[in-house]
Design a protein around this motif. Structure first.
Motif, PDB file in Angstrom:
ATOM      1  N   TRP A   1      43.298  45.621  43.957  1.00 35.08           N
ATOM      2  CA  TRP A   1      42.963  45.873  43.060  1.00 35.08           C
ATOM      3  C   TRP A   1      42.674  47.347  41.877  1.00 35.08           C
ATOM      4  O   TRP A   1      43.508  47.641  41.587  1.00 35.08           O
ATOM      5  N   ALA A   2      41.611  47.361  42.536  1.00 33.31           N
ATOM      6  CA  ALA A   2      41.338  48.739  41.913  1.00 33.31           C
ATOM      7  C   ALA A   2      41.673  50.256  42.500  1.00 33.31           C
ATOM      8  O   ALA A   2      42.828  51.545  42.164  1.00 33.31           O
ATOM      9  N   ILE A   3      42.128  49.503  43.499  1.00 32.35           N
ATOM     10  CA  ILE A   3      42.383  50.688  44.732  1.00 32.35           C
ATOM     11  C   ILE A   3      44.779  50.854  44.187  1.00 32.35           C
ATOM     12  O   ILE A   3      44.964  51.863  43.945  1.00 32.35           O
ATOM     13  N   GLY A   4      45.221  49.905  44.458  1.00 36.56           N
ATOM     14  CA  GLY A   4      45.932  50.030  43.775  1.00 36.56           C
ATOM     15  C   GLY A   4      46.350  49.754  42.758  1.00 36.56           C
ATOM     16  O   GLY A   4      47.733  50.843  41.894  1.00 36.56           O
ATOM     17  N   GLY A   5      45.753  49.605  41.306  1.00 38.86           N
ATOM     18  CA  GLY A   5      46.267  49.555  40.199  1.00 38.86           C
ATOM     19  C   GLY A   5      46.775  48.598  39.730  1.00 38.86           C
ATOM     20  O   GLY A   5      46.820  48.959  38.559  1.00 38.86           O
TER      21      GLY A   5
ATOM     22  N   TYR B   1      48.667  44.653  43.594  1.00 34.68           N
ATOM     23  CA  TYR B   1      47.744  44.628  45.106  1.00 34.68           C
ATOM     24  C   TYR B   1      46.755  44.134  45.595  1.00 34.68           C
ATOM     25  O   TYR B   1      46.102  44.555  46.843  1.00 34.68           O
ATOM     26  N   GLY B   2      45.834  43.495  44.816  1.00 29.68           N
ATOM     27  CA  GLY B   2      44.866  42.604  45.063  1.00 29.68           C
ATOM     28  C   GLY B   2      44.797  41.019  45.416  1.00 29.68           C
ATOM     29  O   GLY B   2      44.110  41.219  46.555  1.00 29.68           O
ATOM     30  N   VAL B   3      46.117  40.761  45.807  1.00 32.82           N
ATOM     31  CA  VAL B   3      46.983  39.456  45.878  1.00 32.82           C
ATOM     32  C   VAL B   3      47.181  39.663  47.753  1.00 32.82           C
ATOM     33  O   VAL B   3      46.807  39.059  48.353  1.00 32.82           O
ATOM     34  N   THR B   4      48.093  41.157  47.459  1.00 34.48           N
ATOM     35  CA  THR B   4      48.874  41.152  49.074  1.00 34.48           C
ATOM     36  C   THR B   4      46.789  41.451  49.754  1.00 34.48           C
ATOM     37  O   THR B   4      47.066  40.819  51.270  1.00 34.48           O
ATOM     38  N   ALA B   5      46.345  41.975  49.556  1.00 31.69           N
ATOM     39  CA  ALA B   5      44.761  43.082  50.146  1.00 31.69           C
ATOM     40  C   ALA B   5      43.987  41.480  50.754  1.00 31.69           C
ATOM     41  O   ALA B   5      43.659  41.757  51.519  1.00 31.69           O
ATOM     42  N   LEU B   6      43.971  40.558  49.316  1.00 32.90           N
ATOM     43  CA  LEU B   6      43.266  39.169  49.329  1.00 32.90           C
ATOM     44  C   LEU B   6      43.657  38.312  50.841  1.00 32.90           C
ATOM     45  O   LEU B   6      43.345  37.490  51.669  1.00 32.90           O
TER      46      LEU B   6
ATOM     47  N   ALA C   1      36.081  38.091  47.486  1.00 32.78           N
ATOM     48  CA  ALA C   1      36.506  38.787  46.265  1.00 32.78           C
ATOM     49  C   ALA C   1      37.014  40.055  46.711  1.00 32.78           C
ATOM     50  O   ALA C   1      37.340  40.646  46.207  1.00 32.78           O
ATOM     51  N   LEU C   2      35.720  40.239  47.969  1.00 33.04           N
ATOM     52  CA  LEU C   2      36.171  42.169  48.273  1.00 33.04           C
ATOM     53  C   LEU C   2      37.576  42.652  48.145  1.00 33.04           C
ATOM     54  O   LEU C   2      37.950  43.424  47.826  1.00 33.04           O
ATOM     55  N   PRO C   3      38.562  42.424  49.706  1.00 33.17           N
ATOM     56  CA  PRO C   3      39.500  43.097  49.470  1.00 33.17           C
ATOM     57  C   PRO C   3      40.480  42.393  48.543  1.00 33.17           C
ATOM     58  O   PRO C   3      41.083  43.544  47.707  1.00 33.17           O
ATOM     59  N   PHE C   4      40.616  41.460  47.580  1.00 27.77           N
ATOM     60  CA  PHE C   4      41.094  41.108  46.354  1.00 27.77           C
ATOM     61  C   PHE C   4      40.614  41.961  45.666  1.00 27.77           C
ATOM     62  O   PHE C   4      41.766  42.792  44.490  1.00 27.77           O
TER      63      PHE C   4
END
Length: 333
Positions: free
Chosen positions: A215-219, A223-228, A208-211
């Motif tokens: 999302w928060a950084i990318g907006g 972005y959340g999915v690729t970070a996940l 959950a943290l990277p997602f």
């Protein structure tokens, strides 16, 4: 900050902890007694283990597809590096050098924080991890070792089968290590018991943290999915395989400048040193398990030891077992 009481670490059971078995160091291990039938809970455990092992590979396939479309961001790499470092040091400094071997003692908040960080590596709950590793040291590379690459002998076919077993196959055997025998000190520690119970929640948190941060950084949610994928699943897969490589490759290839017990073939494997945070200086570790530093020779980078040194200077860890020149020399071949 004043040190809180810490339960003394119990040493792994001696070689006599199991019935003696004849083993010449080259033959396959004697066959185990038939393993008990799996209970419902154990079948769930195997299923969850399979998901943990397989899911990161699925993620790698998804990442390949995403890379084809160039959907990767600097944030993904930065988050992956940070979380790999935090969780990896949680395993090496917290689970391994601290809780398993008692290479140092830590004040209560640091002890808990390291146990939480290690649990977020997806490598199992802290008590089970420690119990298994203590058993590995009690019976290294001979009958009783849960993940020796020599289980099937030293001939080529046996070694190929053995390295697969030591790397990942052992996770699927119904050969549980009893925590009451190998980690009674941790079972008596209410803080560590709480962290062990929280393992499923910490697995959710480590994804959950990277997602959430992506999302928060990318907006936006892509972005959340690729970070996940990168900072979650791929990061977990890489740390898994580095840890498993210490179990497998660091008992097969590399240098052995220090004496270990009979049949113990632990080696130093320098290419893994940085990724494993110094754990691949495995030969010295098996020669002197309680040492807080594994890379003792010139040029042997050991980030885990560097963190322990920093924590010691801050007054957050104490009674550190640093190797002395005399102790190292006494173990050298």
């Amino acid at each position: 900050m004043s040190p809180s009481p810490v339960t003394p670490v119990t040493a792994p059971p001696p070689d006599t902890a199991s019935p003696p078995r004849r083993y010449d160091g080259t033959s396959p291990f004697p066959k185990d007694a038939p393993l008990p039938a799996r209970t419902g809970a154990e079948r769930v455990y195997v299923f969850v283990t399979a998901v943990i092992v397989v899911l990161p590979f699925v993620a790698l396939g998804l990442v390949g597809w995403l890379l084809w479309g160039r959907l990767i961001h600097p944030t993904d790499i930065a988050l992956a590096a940070v979380l790999y470092t935090v969780t990896g040091l949680g395993v090496t400094v917290g689970f391994h050098r601290g809780l398993t071997h008692g290479g140092y003692r830590a004040v209560r908040p640091v002890r808990i924080a390291l146990a939480v960080a290690g649990s977020m590596s997806f490598q199992g709950d802290v008590i089970g991890w420690v119990a298994t590793h203590r058993r590995h040291h009690a019976f290294t590379d001979r009958p009783g070792d849960p993940h020796s690459p020599y289980r099937y002998g030293t001939h080529l076919g046996g070694q190929l089968r053995g390295v697969l077993h030591a790397h990942v196959g052992w996770l699927f055997r119904n050969d549980r290590t009893p925590a009451d025998r190998y980690a009674p000190d941790l079972l008596a520690d209410r803080d560590i018991r709480a962290v062990a119970r929280a393992f499923p929640a910490l697995c959710v948190l480590t994804l959950a943290l990277p997602f959430g941060l992506g999302w928060a950084i990318g907006g936006s949610w892509p972005y959340g999915v690729t970070a996940l994928l990168w900072a979650g699943l791929v990061r977990i897969a890489l740390l898994h395989h580095v840890t498993w490589s210490v179990n497998s490759l660091c008992h097969l290839i590399g240098d052995r400048p220090f004496r270990t017990r009979r049949h113990d073939r632990a080696t130093n494997l320098w290419p893994l040193a940085l990724l494993s945070f110094g754990e691949s200086w495995h030969n010295l570790h098996h020669a002197d398990p309680t040492s807080a530093r594994h890379g003792v020779d010139r040029g042997q980078i050991d980030p885990s030891a560097a963190l322990i040194r920093l924590l010691e200077r801050l007054g957050w860890v104490y009674d550190v077992h640093w190797p002395t020149p005399e102790r190292v020399a006494a173990r050298r071949v």
